[in-house]
Design an enzyme around this catalytic site. Structure first.
Site, short mmCIF file in Angstrom:
data_model
loop_
_atom_site.label_atom_id
_atom_site.label_comp_id
_atom_site.label_asym_id
_atom_site.label_seq_id
_atom_site.Cartn_x
_atom_site.Cartn_y
_atom_site.Cartn_z
N HIS A 31 0.86 -1.18 0.00
CA HIS A 31 0.00 0.00 0.00
C HIS A 31 0.90 1.24 0.00
CE1 HIS A 31 1.03 0.11 4.23
NE2 HIS A 31 0.49 -1.09 4.42
N GLY A 33 1.85 3.17 2.26
CA GLY A 33 2.85 3.19 3.33
C GLY A 33 4.15 2.56 2.86
N HIS A 34 4.02 1.37 2.25
CA HIS A 34 5.20 0.71 1.70
C HIS A 34 5.85 1.57 0.61
CE1 HIS A 34 2.72 -2.96 2.92
NE2 HIS A 34 3.82 -3.12 3.61
N LYS A 145 7.34 3.98 11.05
CA LYS A 145 7.15 4.31 12.47
C LYS A 145 5.90 3.63 13.02
CE LYS A 145 9.39 8.82 12.79
NZ LYS A 145 9.18 10.26 13.06
N LYS A 146 5.01 3.21 12.12
CA LYS A 146 3.78 2.57 12.57
C LYS A 146 4.09 1.35 13.44
CE LYS A 146 -0.40 0.40 11.15
NZ LYS A 146 -0.01 -1.01 11.33
N ASP A 147 5.13 0.61 13.05
CA ASP A 147 5.56 -0.53 13.87
C ASP A 147 6.72 -0.06 14.74
OD1 ASP A 147 3.85 -2.75 12.69
OD2 ASP A 147 4.73 -1.86 10.91
N SER A 183 -1.77 -3.66 5.74
CA SER A 183 -2.21 -4.78 4.89
C SER A 183 -3.38 -5.50 5.54
CB SER A 183 -1.07 -5.78 4.67
OG SER A 183 0.06 -5.09 4.18
#
Ligand code: AMP
Length: 273
Positions: A31, A33-34, A145-147, A183
């Site tokens: 998506h 983000g990637h 940064k989400k993870d 995802s």
């Protein structure tokens, strides 16, 4: 774009390569983000390598390994259009053998928050990232940064093992309504998708409190829970950038994290203050 399935073939190709290598490890179902990571990797390096590997060792018994979205054909097109040079797409048997040496995540930081809900998850993450780094030998590797906890543990692994790679964290990309891209969002039905917006809203509420100079973790936690209600909240946590719990938010050194369940789906999100 070259698609490579064998780790040994990729090592041989990359040994010939002279310039800087930018690397984006993913589990596919790509998506925006990637894509933001890929764009940055392209911009800063001579060669951009993306991996797509749904790593079995980071899934716990009973988690969504088997139903994790797999969209290789679409991902391949996305990578090709995005200007990826090499797409690494190994299978589990190319990456693992029986009875392996593993990387263990640290006792505290690896077993709080995500690591508490998913004990051993980060052992799998760190082990596969170590393998991928050894195969790709990146100059720079890009993470979201989400993870947040994953990123900080990878930073720690690179430091503890004196590894020669610069790890870079990029901002969380969101849908226009504030939902963090993931995802796993495809698992949500319409009602859950709507409810999920409360996660982003709770973080917005926390940010507004900080802007109003409300720094007490207890108060922020309470107000976030009001926004999230009636969602099933797994945790809300305010930690320093080295993952020590904080009673007060410190601007420039805090991360506010939230994990919630919507039906069978777990979603995580956070904001770096
Ligand atoms: P995944 O495919 O979920 O393992 O994610 C691969 C990389 O993309 C990880 O470094 C994630 O942190 C990052 N990522 C996932 N979602 C986002 C997002 N919404 N914005 C930015 N990066 C993301």
């Amino acid at each position: 774009m070259k698609i490579v399935r064998s780790p040994h073939e990729l090592k041989t190709i990359l040994k010939e390569h002279q310039g800087e290598i930018g690397f984006v490890p993913t589990m596919g179902a790509l998506h925006r983000g990637h894509l933001s990571l890929i764009e940055r990797a392209r911009k800063e390096n001579a060669l951009c390598v993306v991996s797509i590997f749904v790593n079995p060792t980071q899934f716990l018994e009973g988690e969504d390994l088997d139903k994790y979205p797999k969209k290789f054909e679409a991902d391949e097109k996305i990578c090709s259009i995005a200007g990826v040079d090499i797409l690494f797409y190994p299978q589990a048997e190319d990456m693992y053998e029986e009875d392996e040496i593993k990387i263990c995540s640290p006792n505290v930081r690896g077993y709080v928050l995500e690591g508490h809900v998913r004990p051993g998850h980060f052992d799998g993450v760190l082990t596969v990232v170590m393998k991928l780094f050894n195969i790709v030998t990146p100059t720079r590797a890009y993470f979201g940064k989400k993870d947040a906890q994953q990123f900080l543990l990878i930073m720690q692994m690179v430091k503890n093992f004196f590894m020669d790679v610069e790890v870079i964290a990029l901002e969380t990309m969101r849908e226009s309504d504030g939902l963090a891209m993931s995802s796993r969002n495809v698992y949500l039905n319409d009602a859950e998708r709507l409810e999920a917006l409360k996660i982003g809203k709770s973080l917005k509420c926390a940010t507004n409190l900080v802007i109003q100079k409300v720094f007490e973790a207890e108060r922020i936690d309470k107000e976030m829970r009001e926004v999230l209600s009636p969602l099933e909240v797994e945790y809300i946590s305010i930690v320093s950038r080295s993952f020590v719990p904080q009673e007060k938010v410190e601007i420039g050194n805090s991360i506010i994290l939230v994990a919630a369940r919507l039906g069978a789906t777990r979603l995580i999100d956070n904001i770096w203050i």
